[in-house]
Scaffold this motif. Structure first.
Motif, PDB file in Angstrom:
ATOM      1  N   UNK A   1     -24.462 -21.091   3.381  1.00 54.02           N
ATOM      2  CA  UNK A   1     -24.138 -20.112   2.268  1.00 54.02           C
ATOM      3  C   UNK A   1     -24.356 -20.697   0.972  1.00 54.02           C
ATOM      4  N   UNK A   2     -25.255 -19.909   0.201  1.00 52.87           N
ATOM      5  CA  UNK A   2     -26.049 -20.247  -1.214  1.00 52.87           C
ATOM      6  C   UNK A   2     -25.590 -19.400  -2.198  1.00 52.87           C
ATOM      7  N   UNK A   3     -24.864 -19.631  -3.064  1.00 48.47           N
ATOM      8  CA  UNK A   3     -24.483 -18.743  -4.217  1.00 48.47           C
ATOM      9  C   UNK A   3     -25.384 -19.352  -5.501  1.00 48.47           C
TER      10      UNK A   3
ATOM     11  N   UNK B   1     -25.610 -13.939  -3.717  1.00 50.70           N
ATOM     12  CA  UNK B   1     -24.755 -14.855  -2.416  1.00 50.70           C
ATOM     13  C   UNK B   1     -25.694 -14.811  -1.336  1.00 50.70           C
ATOM     14  N   UNK B   2     -26.123 -15.615  -0.640  1.00 53.06           N
ATOM     15  CA  UNK B   2     -27.064 -15.529   0.678  1.00 53.06           C
ATOM     16  C   UNK B   2     -26.566 -16.427   1.553  1.00 53.06           C
TER      17      UNK B   2
ATOM     18  N   UNK C   1     -28.299 -11.073   2.248  1.00 57.70           N
ATOM     19  CA  UNK C   1     -27.785 -11.300   0.740  1.00 57.70           C
ATOM     20  C   UNK C   1     -27.030 -10.222   0.043  1.00 57.70           C
ATOM     21  N   UNK C   2     -26.172 -10.759  -1.013  1.00 56.44           N
ATOM     22  CA  UNK C   2     -25.724  -9.859  -1.928  1.00 56.44           C
ATOM     23  C   UNK C   2     -25.895 -10.120  -3.133  1.00 56.44           C
ATOM     24  N   UNK C   3     -26.311  -9.181  -3.740  1.00 58.77           N
ATOM     25  CA  UNK C   3     -26.632  -9.623  -5.330  1.00 58.77           C
ATOM     26  C   UNK C   3     -26.081  -8.443  -6.205  1.00 58.77           C
TER      27      UNK C   3
ATOM     28  N   UNK D   1     -25.092  -3.032  -7.232  1.00 58.39           N
ATOM     29  CA  UNK D   1     -24.719  -4.257  -6.315  1.00 58.39           C
ATOM     30  C   UNK D   1     -25.576  -3.688  -5.073  1.00 58.39           C
ATOM     31  N   UNK D   2     -26.305  -4.906  -4.719  1.00 58.62           N
ATOM     32  CA  UNK D   2     -27.286  -4.794  -3.627  1.00 58.62           C
ATOM     33  C   UNK D   2     -27.024  -5.583  -2.306  1.00 58.62           C
TER      34      UNK D   2
END
Length: 234
Positions: A122-124, A138-139, A216-218, A200-201
């Motif tokens: 989990x990478x923010x 957030x990936x 991923x959430x961006x 939001x993507x």
């Protein structure tokens, strides 16, 4: 990278180095075969890749031409190249907020087609463009495909790292976009008031073999993020 991807990159860099304007005609297929010493199939696949990335267009019976380059600072919503490649030198710093190994929740399991006991990274991160806050990202990366990540890697291009180290290439991605009202915590990160409307993507990246490896959430900054759509009919 596969051979045709390498050739596509070489052709692209040649276009950039020569600063070829829109409509410039490139060498024909036979000349490209001789120039790069590869097969016809490899050249055709390389050109198809460049056409999908909106770098060139091909006119049957006339030749291969340079397409209009997108404006600097605009993120192409059609391609799946990642921030670093798509935004070039303007893609500024990255602030890693969190990097942990976790077990996926239901949402991540569904999007990565994994099980509850499959570990994920989990990478923010906060992304910057030309010195300004660009997006909160957030990936989730499948650890069985990407066994090792650290903060130093996450501060740069993770995609370049996994391509170089694990030979994982992005085959395609699925994108889902909506407008949301950001919450207070997101507002603190983006330095915007809570309730601000933002794009939001959600994006799922797949390998060439069709296996999902990154979900991923961006959330993009409403003032600093700009987008374009460069597509083709094929």
């Amino acid at each position: 990278m596969l051979k045709y991807q390498v050739i596509a990159e070489k052709i692209y860099h040649s276009i950039c180095q020569q600063d070829l304007p829109k409509g410039s005609q490139l060498a024909n297929i036979e000349e490209l075969i001789n120039q790069y010493q590869v097969s016809r199939t490899t050249i055709i696949k390389a050109l198809d890749r460049l056409e999908r990335k909106s770098v060139i267009y091909q006119v049957q019976g006339s030749g291969i031409f340079v397409r209009q380059r997108k404006k600097k600072g605009y993120l192409n919503l059609v391609t799946s190249n990642g921030f670093t490649e798509d935004l070039g030198n303007l893609a500024g710093g990255v602030q890693v907020l969190t990097l942990d190994v976790i077990f996926p929740n239901d949402e991540v399991q569904t999007n990565l087609n994994c099980q509850a006991d499959d570990e994920v990274y989990y990478v923010k991160r906060l992304r910057y463009l030309d010195g300004k806050i660009y997006a909160l990202e957030q990936s989730y990366y499948l650890k069985k495909l990407i066994p090792y990540l650290n903060r130093e890697i996450a501060e740069n291009s993770i995609f370049e790292y996994i391509d170089h180290v694990y030979q994982i290439n992005i085959g395609f991605s699925d994108k889902y976009l909506e407008l949301i009202a950001i919450d207070e915590l997101t507002g603190c990160y983006l330095q915007l008031p809570a309730g601000t409307t933002a794009l939001f993507m959600q994006e799922i990246f797949y390998t060439n073999s069709g296996e999902p490896f990154d979900f991923s959430k961006v959330i993009y900054h409403k003032d600093n993020a700009k987008f374009c759509v460069q597509s083709h009919a094929k």
